[in-house]
Design a protein around this motif. Structure first.
Motif, short mmCIF file in Angstrom:
data_model
loop_
_atom_site.label_atom_id
_atom_site.label_comp_id
_atom_site.label_asym_id
_atom_site.label_seq_id
_atom_site.Cartn_x
_atom_site.Cartn_y
_atom_site.Cartn_z
N PRO A 1 35.55 59.80 8.24
CA PRO A 1 36.76 59.02 8.59
C PRO A 1 37.82 59.12 7.48
O PRO A 1 37.51 58.97 6.29
CB PRO A 1 36.24 57.58 8.71
CG PRO A 1 34.77 57.72 8.96
CD PRO A 1 34.34 58.99 8.28
N GLY A 2 39.04 59.38 7.87
CA GLY A 2 40.13 59.58 6.93
C GLY A 2 40.36 58.41 5.99
O GLY A 2 40.72 58.60 4.82
N PHE A 3 40.14 57.18 6.48
CA PHE A 3 40.38 56.01 5.62
C PHE A 3 39.45 56.02 4.41
O PHE A 3 39.76 55.40 3.38
CB PHE A 3 40.22 54.70 6.41
CG PHE A 3 38.81 54.34 6.75
CD1 PHE A 3 38.02 53.63 5.85
CD2 PHE A 3 38.26 54.71 7.97
CE1 PHE A 3 36.71 53.29 6.16
CE2 PHE A 3 36.95 54.39 8.29
CZ PHE A 3 36.17 53.68 7.38
N ALA A 4 38.33 56.73 4.49
CA ALA A 4 37.41 56.81 3.36
C ALA A 4 38.07 57.47 2.15
O ALA A 4 37.71 57.18 1.01
CB ALA A 4 36.14 57.56 3.76
N ALA A 5 39.05 58.34 2.39
CA ALA A 5 39.75 58.99 1.29
C ALA A 5 40.48 57.97 0.41
O ALA A 5 40.52 58.10 -0.81
CB ALA A 5 40.75 60.02 1.82
#
Length: 133
Positions: free
Chosen positions: A43-47
């Motif tokens: 998931p992109g928010f993990a970045a």
């Protein structure tokens, strides 16, 4: 005392390395890292979480505050990076990219600080003494 100085050097280096990685994510645009995460099925928010943990956690590790917790997060980040990104390249790399030897080294250093008691040359030892008194 030699062990204390050695752990200080190792902790400061590890904190600095993660701080620089976090800073690079923000300077390069965390949204770019988020897109890369998405392309790998993460998931992109993990970045954003990883970038904040690396940046702030790196600074905290340098001064030795929350060392066990921050190091635990760094350990998780490095194991996930190894399994999700680098494992297919092999330990030394495959000629097209780097291997996972540095990732495992950072994971091992992080695990050391999870398992090792607070150094006398850290803020953790000062905070811990005040709580015990």
């Amino acid at each position: 005392m030699k062990l204390e100085v050695g752990t200080l050097i190792l902790r400061v280096y590890l904190g600095f390395a993660f701080f620089i990685h976090g800073l690079a994510k923000f300077q390069g645009g965390v949204e770019n890292t988020a897109g890369w995460f998405d392309s790998m099925g993460i998931p992109g928010f993990a970045a954003y979480i990883v970038a904040i943990v690396e940046l702030a956690g790196g600074l905290l590790l340098i001064v030795g505050l929350g060392t066990r917790y921050i190091s635990g997060l760094f350990f998780i980040i490095m194991i996930v990076a190894t399994l999700m990104v680098k494992l297919s390249s092999g330990f030394m790399g495959n000629g097209q990219g780097t291997g996972f030897e540095l990732d495992l080294a950072y994971a091992a250093m992080s695990l050391f600080f999870v398992l090792y008691p607070a150094s006398n040359l850290s803020l953790d030892s000062k905070v811990g003494k005040k709580r015990r008194e």
